[in-house]
Design a protein around this motif. Structure first.
Motif, mmCIF file in Angstrom:
data_model
loop_
_atom_site.group_PDB
_atom_site.id
_atom_site.type_symbol
_atom_site.label_atom_id
_atom_site.label_comp_id
_atom_site.label_asym_id
_atom_site.label_seq_id
_atom_site.Cartn_x
_atom_site.Cartn_y
_atom_site.Cartn_z
ATOM 1 N N THR A 131 0.869 -1.271 -0.004
ATOM 2 C CA THR A 131 -0.170 -0.005 -0.079
ATOM 3 C C THR A 131 0.919 1.255 0.026
ATOM 4 O OG1 THR A 131 -1.706 -1.294 1.131
ATOM 5 C CG2 THR A 131 -1.948 1.203 1.463
ATOM 6 N N ALA A 132 1.956 1.382 0.735
ATOM 7 C CA ALA A 132 2.797 2.285 0.782
ATOM 8 C C ALA A 132 3.484 2.607 -0.614
ATOM 9 C CB ALA A 132 4.122 2.190 1.709
ATOM 10 N N GLY A 133 3.979 1.596 -1.489
ATOM 11 C CA GLY A 133 4.363 1.737 -2.559
ATOM 12 C C GLY A 133 3.180 2.114 -3.559
ATOM 13 N N ALA A 134 2.239 1.686 -3.347
ATOM 14 C CA ALA A 134 0.903 2.239 -4.458
ATOM 15 C C ALA A 134 0.765 3.400 -4.154
ATOM 16 C CB ALA A 134 -0.180 1.273 -4.101
ATOM 17 N N ASP A 141 3.542 9.420 -8.386
ATOM 18 C CA ASP A 141 4.250 9.230 -9.359
ATOM 19 C C ASP A 141 5.728 8.915 -9.125
ATOM 20 O OD1 ASP A 141 4.299 8.274 -11.827
ATOM 21 O OD2 ASP A 141 4.218 10.267 -12.966
ATOM 22 N N ALA A 142 6.293 8.342 -7.931
ATOM 23 C CA ALA A 142 7.429 8.249 -7.493
ATOM 24 C C ALA A 142 7.870 6.861 -8.024
ATOM 25 C CB ALA A 142 7.701 8.395 -6.146
ATOM 26 N N ASP A 143 9.102 6.411 -8.097
ATOM 27 C CA ASP A 143 9.562 5.113 -8.715
ATOM 28 C C ASP A 143 9.317 4.175 -7.583
ATOM 29 O OD1 ASP A 143 9.732 6.090 -11.236
ATOM 30 O OD2 ASP A 143 12.120 6.651 -11.145
ATOM 31 N N PRO A 184 11.716 3.930 -15.120
ATOM 32 C CA PRO A 184 11.803 5.095 -14.380
ATOM 33 C C PRO A 184 10.965 6.261 -14.949
ATOM 34 C CG PRO A 184 14.058 4.036 -15.055
ATOM 35 C CD PRO A 184 13.022 3.311 -15.406
ATOM 36 N N GLY A 185 10.587 7.107 -13.974
ATOM 37 C CA GLY A 185 9.651 8.122 -14.210
ATOM 38 C C GLY A 185 8.237 7.596 -14.829
ATOM 39 N N ARG A 186 7.843 6.382 -14.801
ATOM 40 C CA ARG A 186 6.512 6.143 -15.313
ATOM 41 C C ARG A 186 5.887 5.064 -14.483
ATOM 42 N NH1 ARG A 186 5.361 6.825 -20.696
ATOM 43 N NH2 ARG A 186 3.497 6.579 -19.930
ATOM 44 N N PHE A 190 2.504 2.580 -15.246
ATOM 45 C CA PHE A 190 3.123 1.155 -15.407
ATOM 46 C C PHE A 190 2.543 0.326 -14.283
ATOM 47 C CE2 PHE A 190 6.075 -2.439 -14.892
ATOM 48 C CZ PHE A 190 5.899 -2.754 -16.131
ATOM 49 N N ASN A 191 2.373 0.657 -13.035
ATOM 50 C CA ASN A 191 1.684 -0.217 -12.157
ATOM 51 C C ASN A 191 0.395 -0.284 -12.306
ATOM 52 O OD1 ASN A 191 4.162 -0.624 -10.644
ATOM 53 N ND2 ASN A 191 4.164 1.290 -9.581
ATOM 54 N N GLN A 192 -0.302 0.679 -12.693
ATOM 55 C CA GLN A 192 -1.675 0.657 -13.118
ATOM 56 C C GLN A 192 -2.035 0.157 -14.253
ATOM 57 O OE1 GLN A 192 -3.805 4.596 -11.035
ATOM 58 N NE2 GLN A 192 -2.484 4.915 -12.902
ATOM 59 N N ALA A 193 -1.203 -0.181 -15.265
ATOM 60 C CA ALA A 193 -1.244 -1.001 -16.462
ATOM 61 C C ALA A 193 -1.493 -2.424 -16.100
ATOM 62 C CB ALA A 193 -0.389 -0.616 -17.438
ATOM 63 N N LEU A 194 -0.370 -2.756 -15.120
ATOM 64 C CA LEU A 194 -0.318 -4.148 -14.697
ATOM 65 C C LEU A 194 -1.690 -4.395 -13.902
ATOM 66 C CD1 LEU A 194 3.094 -4.431 -13.448
ATOM 67 C CD2 LEU A 194 2.341 -5.877 -15.160
#
Ligand code: SF4
Length: 370
Positions: A131-134, A141-143, A184-186, A190-194
């Motif tokens: 959850t912290a990563g999300a 928008d941090a990596d 990096p930077g996306r 990217f995470n939401q795409a998965l």
């Protein structure tokens, strides 16, 4: 490619995989309310609500929540019963209390704002590494990687992970892939795409591989293993539990009690009741609870039906009763903050487990008929 390969010798397909996912998300990503402005408070609440819960189920709750609690300050000062009532039916009730307690910390220590700091987020109740990563990824928008169950399923198929999901090794592999593949930077997209691909295309039961933007590098697709990846750990046979609960009515008021702070459905209210011991009938169990626990002599019991409901590891057969006549001196029952006689109208204000809400519904129907 195997997942050993990707760590030791990243193949060039990784670039295509990232591009394919990002392009697919740009064209097909779900439109969700917290994605409009990615406000950290909204992202945080959505992530807590989505734990163990499908988007379609949580959306009405999310809208009601945001209408009533638009920011951390509003939830921080809300009464616990009101918060739980709004959450009623969504399950895993500790989540609602965690949001309220976290909001109080945010107001006290961070001016009511969600901090852009992974370690500070981890210190808030109910926020684990995912959850912290999300929150770091979606809100700021941090990596940071954020691999939910959907992403785990995609990785298991893309890289043919043969260890059972739920195992430590599976979790380690998923963490590894989600970090290594993150462009990096996306991170946000990217995470939401998965997540979205897992929900919309690479579904658990019937993945639509012909529509998949990353099928070109999917090991399970190539090997015909999509039906057996991820490998599922054998399910334990759920325990069968028989319980009984009673609507005790005295002079137009109903007895309710608060559940403990720990265990299942903490802090919710419930109707008096308990487990039916082997050899007992549900009526005997209610008689014992009324006598031994509540010091009440109960009148005749009327059935309000039997409710079957399932939890993760057990199934409950709940026998519901109505008792219109109790001991004439009910004040022998120690009432207080944990045990209350409330009017029939007041039942609406308290949060109950879903099964008990159904019993209350059956009781109200009976009242209307009289
Ligand atoms: Fe999932 Fe099929 Fe795409 Fe592989 S090809 S990631 S199994 S949808």
């Amino acid at each position: 490619m195997s997942y050993e390969d990707i760590f030791s010798n990243p193949p060039k397909e990784i670039g295509r995989l990232r591009e394919g996912l990002l392009a697919w998300f740009g064209a097909n990503g779900r439109s969700l309310p917290w994605r409009v402005n990615y406000l950290p408070y909204q992202v945080w609440v959505s992530e807590i609500m989505l734990q163990q819960t499908r988007v379609e189920t949580m959306l009405p709750y999310y809208h009601r929540w945001m209408a009533r609690f638009p920011d951390a300050a509003s939830i921080a000062k809300a009464p616990e019963d009101e918060v739980l009532r709004l959450w009623e039916g969504l399950g895993y009730y500790a989540r609602a209390n965690n949001i309220r307690q976290s909001a109080q910390i945010l107001v006290r220590e961070y001016g009511g704002e969600v901090p852009c700091d992974f370690e500070l987020l981890r210190r808030l109740p109910g926020i684990g590494p995912y959850t912290a990563g999300a929150i770091m990824s979606f809100a700021f928008d941090a990596d940071y990687p954020a691999a939910d169950a959907n992403a785990g399923r995609i990785f298991a198929r893309l890289f043919d992970i043969a260890t059972p999901s739920g195992s430590t090794e599976f979790a380690r592999a998923v963490r590894g892939f989600s970090s290594k593949l993150l462009p990096p930077g996306r991170s946000r997209d990217f995470n939401q795409a998965l997540m979205d691909l897992g929900s919309m295309v690479c579904s658990a039961r019937a993945p639509s591989c012909v529509q998949c933007p990353v099928s070109f590098c999917c090991a399970a697709f190539r090997k015909g293993l999509t039906g057996v990846r991820p490998v599922r750990a054998p399910k334990a046979i759920p325990t069968h539990i028989v319980r009984a609960a009673v609507v005790m009515v005295l002079e137009g008021r109903v007895l309710i009690r608060k559940r403990p702070e720990t265990g299942l459905m903490p802090h919710l209210w419930e109707l008096p009741g308990g487990e039916v011991a082997e050899g007992d009938s549900p009526e005997q169990a209610i008689g014992r609870i009324g006598g031994d626990e509540l010091c009440l002599r109960l009148g005749p019991l009327e059935s309000l039906g039997v409710i079957l409901h399932a939890h993760t590891s057990f199934r409950v057969e709940l026998h519901a009763f109505l008792c219109n006549g109790c001991d004439p001196s009910p004040h022998s029952v120690e009432t207080g903050p944990q045990l209350r006689w409330v009017s029939i109208d007041e039942l609406e204000k308290f949060a109950f487990p879903s099964a008990h809400r159904r019993i209350i519904g059956a009781f109200l129907e009976r009242v209307k008929e009289q």
